[in-house]
Scaffold this motif. Structure first.
Motif: not given
Length: 64
Positions: A41-42, A45, A48-49
Motif C-alpha cells: 500500500f505504501a 501511495s 498515486y502521489s
C-alpha cells in the motif's frame, strides 16, 4: 510457492491466479502484505502521489 499457499490458505492454482491477474482486491493485497512483511500500500501511495503531481487529469488511461 508451497509456503506462500500455506500462509494464504489457498491452493497453488489460486495463488498463481493472483499473480497472473492485472488487479488484486485490497483484502488480498493486505493478506499478501502481512505474509510477505512488505507494505504494498505504501508503494501504491507513492505511485498515486507521483501521478497526481504529474497530471491534473483524472484520466485513468495509464491503468489500461
Amino acid at each position: 510457492m508451497k509456503w506462500f499457499c500455506e500462509q494464504m490458505h489457498c491452493h497453488r492454482n489460486t495463488a498463481y491466479g493472483i499473480f497472473e491477474r492485472a488487479w488484486v482486491d485490497s483484502y488480498t493485497l493486505m493478506k499478501i502484505s502481512i505474509i510477505l512483511d512488505y507494505d504494498f500500500f505504501a508503494d501504491l501511495s507513492v505511485y498515486y502521489s507521483n501521478y497526481k503531481k504529474q497530471s491534473n487529469s483524472t484520466d485513468l488511461q495509464c491503468f489500461k
